[in-house]
Write a protein that holds these residues in place. Structure first.
Motif, short mmCIF file in Angstrom:
data_model
loop_
_atom_site.label_atom_id
_atom_site.label_comp_id
_atom_site.label_asym_id
_atom_site.label_seq_id
_atom_site.Cartn_x
_atom_site.Cartn_y
_atom_site.Cartn_z
N GLU A 94 -14.02 -6.41 -3.34
CA GLU A 94 -13.42 -7.69 -3.66
C GLU A 94 -13.44 -7.92 -5.18
O GLU A 94 -14.33 -7.44 -5.89
CB GLU A 94 -14.16 -8.82 -2.94
CG GLU A 94 -13.97 -8.78 -1.43
CD GLU A 94 -14.55 -9.99 -0.75
OE1 GLU A 94 -14.34 -11.12 -1.26
OE2 GLU A 94 -15.23 -9.82 0.28
N ALA A 95 -12.46 -8.64 -5.66
CA ALA A 95 -12.34 -8.89 -7.09
C ALA A 95 -12.12 -10.38 -7.32
O ALA A 95 -11.58 -11.08 -6.46
CB ALA A 95 -11.17 -8.10 -7.67
N GLY A 96 -12.52 -10.86 -8.47
CA GLY A 96 -12.34 -12.26 -8.80
C GLY A 96 -11.07 -12.47 -9.59
O GLY A 96 -10.08 -11.75 -9.43
N LEU A 104 -4.89 -14.81 -22.43
CA LEU A 104 -3.48 -15.21 -22.37
C LEU A 104 -2.90 -14.98 -20.98
O LEU A 104 -2.09 -15.76 -20.50
CB LEU A 104 -2.66 -14.45 -23.42
CG LEU A 104 -3.00 -14.74 -24.88
CD1 LEU A 104 -2.10 -13.91 -25.80
CD2 LEU A 104 -2.85 -16.23 -25.20
N PHE A 105 -3.32 -13.88 -20.31
CA PHE A 105 -2.78 -13.50 -19.01
C PHE A 105 -3.94 -13.23 -18.04
O PHE A 105 -5.00 -12.76 -18.45
CB PHE A 105 -1.91 -12.25 -19.12
CG PHE A 105 -0.76 -12.38 -20.09
CD1 PHE A 105 0.43 -12.97 -19.70
CD2 PHE A 105 -0.88 -11.91 -21.39
CE1 PHE A 105 1.49 -13.10 -20.59
CE2 PHE A 105 0.18 -12.03 -22.29
CZ PHE A 105 1.36 -12.63 -21.89
N GLY A 106 -3.69 -13.49 -16.76
CA GLY A 106 -4.72 -13.22 -15.77
C GLY A 106 -4.14 -12.99 -14.38
O GLY A 106 -3.01 -13.40 -14.09
N VAL A 107 -4.92 -12.33 -13.54
CA VAL A 107 -4.50 -12.06 -12.16
C VAL A 107 -5.68 -12.24 -11.21
O VAL A 107 -6.82 -11.98 -11.56
CB VAL A 107 -3.93 -10.63 -11.97
CG1 VAL A 107 -2.61 -10.47 -12.68
CG2 VAL A 107 -4.93 -9.57 -12.47
N SER A 108 -5.37 -12.73 -10.01
CA SER A 108 -6.34 -12.73 -8.92
C SER A 108 -5.83 -11.71 -7.90
O SER A 108 -4.80 -11.94 -7.27
CB SER A 108 -6.43 -14.11 -8.26
OG SER A 108 -6.96 -15.06 -9.13
N VAL A 109 -6.54 -10.60 -7.77
CA VAL A 109 -6.12 -9.60 -6.78
C VAL A 109 -7.04 -9.70 -5.57
O VAL A 109 -8.17 -10.16 -5.67
CB VAL A 109 -6.15 -8.17 -7.38
CG1 VAL A 109 -5.14 -8.05 -8.50
CG2 VAL A 109 -7.53 -7.79 -7.88
#
Length: 211
Positions: A94-96, A104-109
């Motif tokens: 699992e990832a946060g 500047l940029f982000g992802v929830s995978v």
């Protein structure tokens, strides 16, 4: 990209909202590229740029709207992940919420597989989504999010998991890294970031005048 920051706060918590504040997020990458026929940014694109600019200037994090479909998706995620592991033999970590070092940029995978893989789970709650993605195979609504995750995390593939919870059916669609596609996405996202910066400056100037 490297030198990422990982936030493991519970989704929807105040800490999670704070981590996302002022960050251009993967679930909105498609909106960042939304254009009118004349090539100009759409209202959806401009509105999102203004939201991010406001957050960066010190405004409260924009509320994240949660409807019944989204709640079902969140509830179904652990089960879908388990079934995916059983079907593929892959072990998912699992990832946060993961951002670039400059935030500047982000992802929830929804999970990471070994050193190269990502999983993105989409629960087919609405029948429209079911027929568009699962039946007709139109996954265009998810492509920018998946490519953006590969861009930010430097990974080689995404398994897009289409999970039909009430019919106990799952499709797994492998999206392999295409650097030409990712470079085009990166270019558009960097241009969107410039739009956010321009909006932030306009807001800052207006706030100074009002002080």
């Amino acid at each position: 990209m490297t030198d990422n920051i990982i936030y493991t706060d519970e989704q929807g918590s105040e800490a999670w909202l704070a981590a996302r504040k002022g960050v251009i997020t993967g679930s909105r990458f498609k909106d960042c590229r939304d254009r009118l026929k004349n090539g100009h940014p759409s209202k959806k694109c401009l509105d999102y740029a203004k939201d991010v600019a406001r957050e960066r200037e010190g405004g409260e994090p924009m509320p994240v709207f949660t409807n019944g479909a989204m709640r079902i998706g969140t509830e179904q995620e652990p089960l879908a992940r388990m079934i995916y592991e059983r079907k593929t033999g892959n072990i998912v970590d699992e990832a946060g919420f993961i951002t670039t070092h400059d935030r500047l940029f982000g992802v929830s995978v929804d999970g990471l597989v070994d050193d190269d893989g990502i999983i993105e789970i989409k629960t087919m709650v609405s029948s429209d989504t079911l027929f568009t993605a699962f039946v007709d195979g139109d996954i265009s609504g998810y492509i920018d999010q998946c490519n953006g995750a590969m861009w930010l995390l430097g990974r080689k593939w995404v398994d897009l998991i289409l999970w039909v919870h009430d019919l106990a059916a799952m499709k797994i669609i492998r999206i392999n890294r295409d650097d030409d596609v990712i470079n085009a996405l990166e270019s558009d996202l960097v241009e969107f970031e410039r739009m956010v910066s321009r909006c932030q400056k306009q807001l800052a100037d207006a706030l100074k005048e009002a002080a």
